[in-house]
Every structure is written in C-alpha cells, then in structure tokens.
Design a protein around this motif. Structure first.
Motif, PDB file in Angstrom:
ATOM      1  N   ASN A 178       0.833  -1.214   0.000  1.00 17.18           N
ATOM      2  CA  ASN A 178       0.000   0.000   0.000  1.00 17.18           C
ATOM      3  C   ASN A 178       0.861   1.255   0.000  1.00 17.18           C
ATOM      4  OD1 ASN A 178      -2.488  -1.107  -0.148  1.00 17.18           O
ATOM      5  ND2 ASN A 178      -2.976  -0.939   2.032  1.00 17.18           N
ATOM      6  N   GLY A 192      -7.371  -5.294   1.013  1.00 13.64           N
ATOM      7  CA  GLY A 192      -6.062  -5.454   1.658  1.00 13.64           C
ATOM      8  C   GLY A 192      -6.082  -5.156   3.143  1.00 13.64           C
ATOM      9  N   GLY A 218      -7.149  -1.826  -7.090  1.00 11.79           N
ATOM     10  CA  GLY A 218      -7.385  -2.327  -5.733  1.00 11.79           C
ATOM     11  C   GLY A 218      -8.850  -2.629  -5.542  1.00 11.79           C
ATOM     12  N   PHE A 219      -9.115  -3.398  -4.502  1.00 13.56           N
ATOM     13  CA  PHE A 219     -10.498  -3.805  -4.261  1.00 13.56           C
ATOM     14  C   PHE A 219     -10.947  -3.470  -2.851  1.00 13.56           C
ATOM     15  CE2 PHE A 219      -8.576  -6.488  -7.418  1.00 13.56           C
ATOM     16  CZ  PHE A 219      -9.429  -6.290  -8.480  1.00 13.56           C
ATOM     17  N   GLY A 220     -10.107  -2.745  -2.140  1.00 17.94           N
ATOM     18  CA  GLY A 220     -10.481  -2.395  -0.770  1.00 17.94           C
ATOM     19  C   GLY A 220     -10.490  -3.595   0.151  1.00 17.94           C
ATOM     20  N   VAL A 264     -10.604   4.790  -0.720  1.00 17.95           N
ATOM     21  CA  VAL A 264     -10.703   6.254  -0.678  1.00 17.95           C
ATOM     22  C   VAL A 264     -10.991   6.733  -2.095  1.00 17.95           C
ATOM     23  CG1 VAL A 264      -9.463   8.387  -0.204  1.00 17.95           C
ATOM     24  CG2 VAL A 264      -9.171   6.418   1.288  1.00 17.95           C
ATOM     25  N   ALA A 309      -8.685  -4.704   5.063  1.00 17.86           N
ATOM     26  CA  ALA A 309      -9.690  -5.520   5.768  1.00 17.86           C
ATOM     27  C   ALA A 309      -9.056  -6.855   6.166  1.00 17.86           C
ATOM     28  CB  ALA A 309     -10.897  -5.751   4.876  1.00 17.86           C
ATOM     29  N   ASP A 365       5.031   5.699   6.099  1.00 17.57           N
ATOM     30  CA  ASP A 365       5.448   6.172   4.767  1.00 17.57           C
ATOM     31  C   ASP A 365       5.274   7.680   4.670  1.00 17.57           C
ATOM     32  OD1 ASP A 365       2.795   6.922   3.888  1.00 17.57           O
ATOM     33  OD2 ASP A 365       2.349   4.783   3.647  1.00 17.57           O
ATOM     34  N   ILE A 375     -11.120   2.762   6.673  1.00 17.81           N
ATOM     35  CA  ILE A 375     -10.209   2.045   5.771  1.00 17.81           C
ATOM     36  C   ILE A 375     -10.070   0.560   6.087  1.00 17.81           C
ATOM     37  CG2 ILE A 375      -8.827   4.006   4.973  1.00 17.81           C
ATOM     38  CD1 ILE A 375      -6.730   3.041   7.022  1.00 17.81           C
ATOM     39  N   THR A 412       1.488   8.228   6.217  1.00 16.86           N
ATOM     40  CA  THR A 412       0.616   7.356   6.995  1.00 16.86           C
ATOM     41  C   THR A 412       1.468   6.408   7.828  1.00 16.86           C
ATOM     42  OG1 THR A 412      -0.885   7.408   5.115  1.00 16.86           O
ATOM     43  CG2 THR A 412      -1.346   5.755   6.794  1.00 16.86           C
ATOM     44  N   PHE A 445     -13.811  -0.952   1.249  1.00 14.81           N
ATOM     45  CA  PHE A 445     -13.710   0.509   1.286  1.00 14.81           C
ATOM     46  C   PHE A 445     -12.456   0.976   0.561  1.00 14.81           C
ATOM     47  CE2 PHE A 445     -12.143   4.487   2.954  1.00 14.81           C
ATOM     48  CZ  PHE A 445     -13.241   5.298   2.717  1.00 14.81           C
ATOM     49  N   GLY A 447      -1.222  10.078   2.192  1.00  4.80           N
ATOM     50  CA  GLY A 447      -1.987  10.231   3.446  1.00  4.80           C
ATOM     51  C   GLY A 447      -3.477   9.972   3.243  1.00  4.80           C
TER      52      GLY A 447
HETATM   53  P1  ADP Z   1      -6.937  -1.226  -1.911  1.00  2.00           P
HETATM   54  O1  ADP Z   1      -5.526  -0.825  -1.760  1.00  2.00           O
HETATM   55  O2  ADP Z   1      -7.162  -2.488  -2.597  1.00  2.00           O
HETATM   56  O3  ADP Z   1      -7.799  -0.123  -2.416  1.00  2.00           O
HETATM   57  P2  ADP Z   1      -6.881  -1.442   0.951  1.00  2.00           P
HETATM   58  O4  ADP Z   1      -7.817  -2.089   1.886  1.00  2.00           O
HETATM   59  O5  ADP Z   1      -5.491  -1.964   0.945  1.00  2.00           O
HETATM   60  O6  ADP Z   1      -7.529  -1.522  -0.461  1.00  2.00           O
HETATM   61  O7  ADP Z   1      -6.846   0.076   1.285  1.00  2.00           O
HETATM   62  C1  ADP Z   1      -8.018   0.813   1.455  1.00  2.00           C
HETATM   63  C2  ADP Z   1      -7.831   2.266   1.125  1.00  2.00           C
HETATM   64  O8  ADP Z   1      -6.975   2.866   2.094  1.00  2.00           O
HETATM   65  C3  ADP Z   1      -7.108   2.483  -0.183  1.00  2.00           C
HETATM   66  O9  ADP Z   1      -8.053   2.622  -1.236  1.00  2.00           O
HETATM   67  C4  ADP Z   1      -6.329   3.748   0.032  1.00  2.00           C
HETATM   68  O10 ADP Z   1      -7.069   4.853  -0.381  1.00  2.00           O
HETATM   69  C5  ADP Z   1      -6.130   3.831   1.517  1.00  2.00           C
HETATM   70  N1  ADP Z   1      -4.738   3.523   1.905  1.00  2.00           N
HETATM   71  C6  ADP Z   1      -4.286   2.331   2.339  1.00  2.00           C
HETATM   72  N2  ADP Z   1      -2.972   2.401   2.653  1.00  2.00           N
HETATM   73  C7  ADP Z   1      -2.590   3.670   2.419  1.00  2.00           C
HETATM   74  C8  ADP Z   1      -1.343   4.404   2.553  1.00  2.00           C
HETATM   75  N3  ADP Z   1      -0.233   3.795   2.991  1.00  2.00           N
HETATM   76  N4  ADP Z   1      -1.346   5.698   2.220  1.00  2.00           N
HETATM   77  C9  ADP Z   1      -2.463   6.308   1.788  1.00  2.00           C
HETATM   78  N5  ADP Z   1      -3.638   5.695   1.636  1.00  2.00           N
HETATM   79  C10 ADP Z   1      -3.719   4.399   1.949  1.00  2.00           C
END
Ligand code: ADP
Length: 488
Positions: free
Chosen positions: A387, A452, A448-450, A438, A454, A418, A431, A477, A436, A422
């Motif tokens: 991520n 990871g 992505g599928f939201g 963003v 979860a 990282d 998240i 983040t 979910f 953010g």
């Molecule tokens: P995916 O990456 O498949 O969309 P995740 O569950 O891994 O799904 O993440 C959910 C959401 O959280 C992502 O769509 C992203 O917007 C946000 N996110 C996750 N990790 C980070 C990060 N390190 N920095 C910024 N946003 C993040």
C-alpha cells in the motif's frame, strides 16, 4: 440479479409497505370513529331514557299526591251524577224486563260517558297541577341526585356501557346545581361530554341540563382496537426482514461484482508472468541462442522474479477467499519478528528502489518472538508495504520506515510509516472496512479492491493483536500493530 432489478423490487416493496400501513392506519381510524359513534349513540339513548323516566316519576308523584285530594273535591258533583245514574239504573232494572234492547244499550252508553267525564276531570286536574306546580319545584326535588345516578347506571349498563361515569346537573346559566363526587371541570374539558335537557317540555326559561362524561372513555374505545396490535407488529417484523434482505442483496451484489473484477484482473495479472516464464523456457530450449553464463543468469533471474510475482498474485486470491470462510485455520508457530520483517524488507527493497524510493528498518525490539502463522504475518506486513508503494506521492521519493520495539506488558509494537499521500480524517475510520476505497481522484491508475486492509485487520485480530493508524493528508501514513510476545 441485476442491480436495477433489486432497485425495482425495493421500490415495489416500499410502496406495498406504505400502502399496507396506510390501509391499516385508516382502518384503525375508522374503527375508532365507529366505536366513538356507537358510544355516543348509546349514551344519548340512555340519557333520553333517563329523562323520560324522570318525567314519568314526576307524573306518578303528582298522581299519587293529588289524586285523593282532587277526588274528594270532584266527588260531590259526581255523586249527583252518580245518584242520577243510579236512579237511571234502578228504573232501568225495573223496566229491564219490558224494555227493548236498543234503549238498554243507550243507558249503558250513558254510564260509560259519565265515568269517562269523571276520569278526564281527574286527569285534567293532575295535568294542570303538573303544569303549574311542577316547574316551580326545585330541580333537586324533581330529579334528586341518587335517583339520577341510579337511572344513569342502569341505563348505561342496559346499553352495554360498563364503565365509570361522572355527571352534573347544571342550570340554564351554566351554574352547577349538583354533581357526582368525582366530577371535575378540568377533566370535563379534556373528555367528550354528553348533555341532555331535563324536563324538556318545560318552559325553556326553566330548563336544566344533565351533563355526563366518562373519564376512561379513551381507554375504553382504544381497548376495542387492541386486536390490531399484532397486525402492526407483524408488519414491522416484515419490514425489518425486508430491509435486511435488501441490504444483504446489495452487499451480495457488490461482492459478486468485486469478485468478478478481481478474477478478471487476476487473470490478466497471471498472463504476464506466465508468458515471461514461457519465453524464458523457450530461450533455454532454442539451440540458436547462445547460453553464456551471463545469459543463463539473466534467464534464471527472470524465472525467479516472475515466479515470485505469480506467488504474490496467488496469495491475493487466497486472501480473498479467506473472507468467505467463517473461521481461519491458523498454523501457529514461534517466529522472530525481527528476522521475519528483515526478510520481507529484503525482498521488497527492489520494488521500492524501482520507484526511486528507500526502505529502512529500525528493528529495536530485543524480545521479538511472537506466536503467529508465518504466512499470514508475512502477508500482513507485505500488504502494508505494498500500500505504501501504491499510495506514494509522485513529487517526493518514497521513504518507508519499518520499526519494531518492545512495549510494556510483553507486547511487540511494529510500525510501518510512509511519506505518501496520506488519508483524510473522515476516511481513516473506514479504511479497515471490507471494500472501502478512498475515492480520491488523484490515483485512478492504482488497482485495488479495498480488501487489503480488511484482511490485515482481520488477521491481526485473529493473531491476538491490535492495529491502528495515524495519517495526515500529503504528509504520510503510519500503521501501528501491537502483538503479544510469546512470553506474554
Ligand atoms: P486497496 O488498496 O485495494 O484499495 P486497501 O484495503 O489496501 O484496499 O486500502 C483501502 C484504502 O486505504 C485504499 O483505497 C487507500 O485509499 C487507503 N490507503 C491504504 N494504505 C494507504 C497508505 N499507505 N497511504 C495512503 N492511503 C492508503
């Protein structure tokens, strides 16, 4: 099922429910007003009978009291008539034998006429008395409180109105003449009251009114529609079940869409490494290609990298299938978190460097033995690192820091920080939810599928730990995982 079909069903069901509720409510209202009308009808009938009874009582009173007196007054006149009629009778008897039947009938008629005149005289006197004296009697005497109460009670019972009542007699000016013990003007105003004129045939100037109300009337009326409660209850349960079904249908729909997308995506992702590996195999097989040690090294690196990539994709599919299972089977073993993380970072370094970034490990934990499923633990850290690469900023080189440290109560704290794009505060809460993502427009290219995070959240909890996140938009983040040490 298509989404539009679900919407269509939802709208139809919603309209049906509104209709059903409307029908039930209007049915209930009709029932109440019908019961109310019936009630009023019963009360009016009872009040009318009560006033009639009072009038009859009064007539009786006058008849009894005055009759004897009037009788004596009228008697002398009548006796003349009577003696005459007796004479008539005697002569009638004497001559009876030789009288014709016609004249005999005539004399009988006369006797009856005389009797009638007498009775009418009597009644006229009594009626005259009632007219002249009755209205001058105080109303308390004409309709005394106990009699009125008794009559009301009897009549209400006769009409099936078995509930407490309060009454009062008021005069034309609205002043109370007498009232029952519980009668109160406050309650009267909040309840429907029923009024009946007492002795309605009197001169209007002397009119008095009987006013009645029932303190428990509302409850009485409403108790008659109690049978409607179960029907409302069932409708409500039906509504809840329906809502739940719709929510599940939508969720299921979304999940199916996600799975389809995921599978399409994965098939595509699988194709690239497979074709690379097959190309490498063809090169090895091709006798025209010169197999220098450098060439062999290159081919083996390609095969190695592509296999790793394939394995990662397979892992993702496995992670996805985890959500469908209720309980995950974990193969727990003691591992050194420092070593595990070090290995992951080593594998990941190339990827970060490919994007011109750097990754640093600060593995300060002295005690780092944790009891986890190594495969899932690796996936968790890997997802977080992945991520960080996915959501890096384009304007500054990616800087990733992974730390471990011991914290009180024999826990291990792992952080992955990282300097990426953010996450906004309002998104931060969601998240870890399944599916979910963003909805920022700046990173459309990122697939992505939201799932990871979860998965990470679910896994950390199954391993007996906690995960939290701190983030600032455009700064970076930081994910914080706390896991119990084996010693714990
Ligand atoms: P995916 O990456 O498949 O969309 P995740 O569950 O891994 O799904 O993440 C959910 C959401 O959280 C992502 O769509 C992203 O917007 C946000 N996110 C996750 N990790 C980070 C990060 N390190 N920095 C910024 N946003 C993040």
């Amino acid at each position: 099922m298509k989404k539009s079909t679900i919407w269509f069903l939802t709208i139809i069901m919603a309209l049906t429910f509104i209709g059903l509720l409307y029908v039930q409510i209007s049915y209930m209202k009709n029932m109440i007003s019908m019961r109310d009308d019936q009630f009023a009808e019963g009360v009016k009938r009872s009040l009318y009978t009560v006033t009639t009874s009072l009038e009859q009582d009064e007539a009786k009173h006058f008849l009894e009291a005055d009759l004897s007196q009037i009788e004596t007054a009228l008697l002398p006149n009548f006796q003349i008539d009577a003696s005459e009629s007796k004479k008539l009778d005697n002569s009638f008897n004497e001559r009876a034998g030789n009288l014709a039947p016609a004249s005999r009938y005539k004399s009988m008629q006369e006797v009856l006429r005389n009797q009638y005149i007498y009775q009418r005289g009597l009644l006229n006197e009594v009626i005259l008395n009632i007219l002249s004296e009755a209205r001058n009697r105080p109303i308390r005497e004409r309709a005394d409180s106990a009699t009125v109460a008794l009559y009301l009670k009897t009549e209400f019972e006769n009409n099936g109105l078995n509930l407490p009542f309060e009454f009062a007699v008021v005069n034309r000016n609205g002043a109370t003449v007498y009232k029952s013990a519980g009668y109160s003007v406050d309650e009267l105003s909040s309840n429907d009251s029923y009024v009946q004129t007492l002795f309605p045939n009197d001169n209007q100037a002397h009119n008095n009114y009987l006013r009645v109300y029932f303190p428990e009337k509302t409850g009485y009326i409403h108790s008659s529609i109690k049978f409607m409660i179960p029907s409302f209850l069932f409708t409500f349960i039906l509504l809840l079940t329906f809502l739940y079904t719709i929510v599940v249908a939508f969720r299921q729909k979304k999940l199916t869409e996600m799975k389809n997308d995921f599978i399409n995506n994965m098939t595509h992702e699988f194709k690239t490494p497979i074709s690379s590996i097959s190309l490498a195999a063809q090169m090895l097989d091709d006798s025209s290609v010169r197999k220098s040690p450098a060439m062999l090294q290159h081919i083996s690196t390609v095969i190695n990298d592509e296999t790793k990539r394939l394995r990662f994709q397979v892992e993702k599919v496995l992670q996805m299938s985890l959500f469908d299972r209720q309980k995950t089977t974990l193969r727990l073993q003691d591992i050194d978190a420092n070593i595990a993380i070090y290995n992951i970072i080593h594998t990941f370094k190339l990827k970060v460097e490919k994007y011109g970034g750097s990754i640093e490990a600060v593995l300060d934990a002295e005690e780092a033995e944790i009891n986890v499923d190594e495969m899932h633990f690796t996936n968790v850290i890997f997802n977080l690192l992945d991520n960080a690469v996915k959501y890096r900023r384009d304007d500054v080189p990616l800087k990733l820091v992974v730390t471990t440290e011991d914290i009180p109560d024999h826990n291990l704290r792992i952080t992955v920080a990282d300097n990426g794009i953010g996450i906004r505060k309002e998104d931060l809460k969601k998240i870890f939810e399944k599916f979910f993502r963003v909805s920022t427009g700046n990173r459309h290219d990122v697939k992505g599928f939201g799932l990871g995070l979860a998965y990470v959240h679910k896994m950390v909890h199954e391993l007996g730990g906690e995960i939290s996140v701190e983030s600032e938009l455009n700064i970076g983040t930081k994910f914080i995982i706390i896991l119990p040490l084996t010693k714990n």
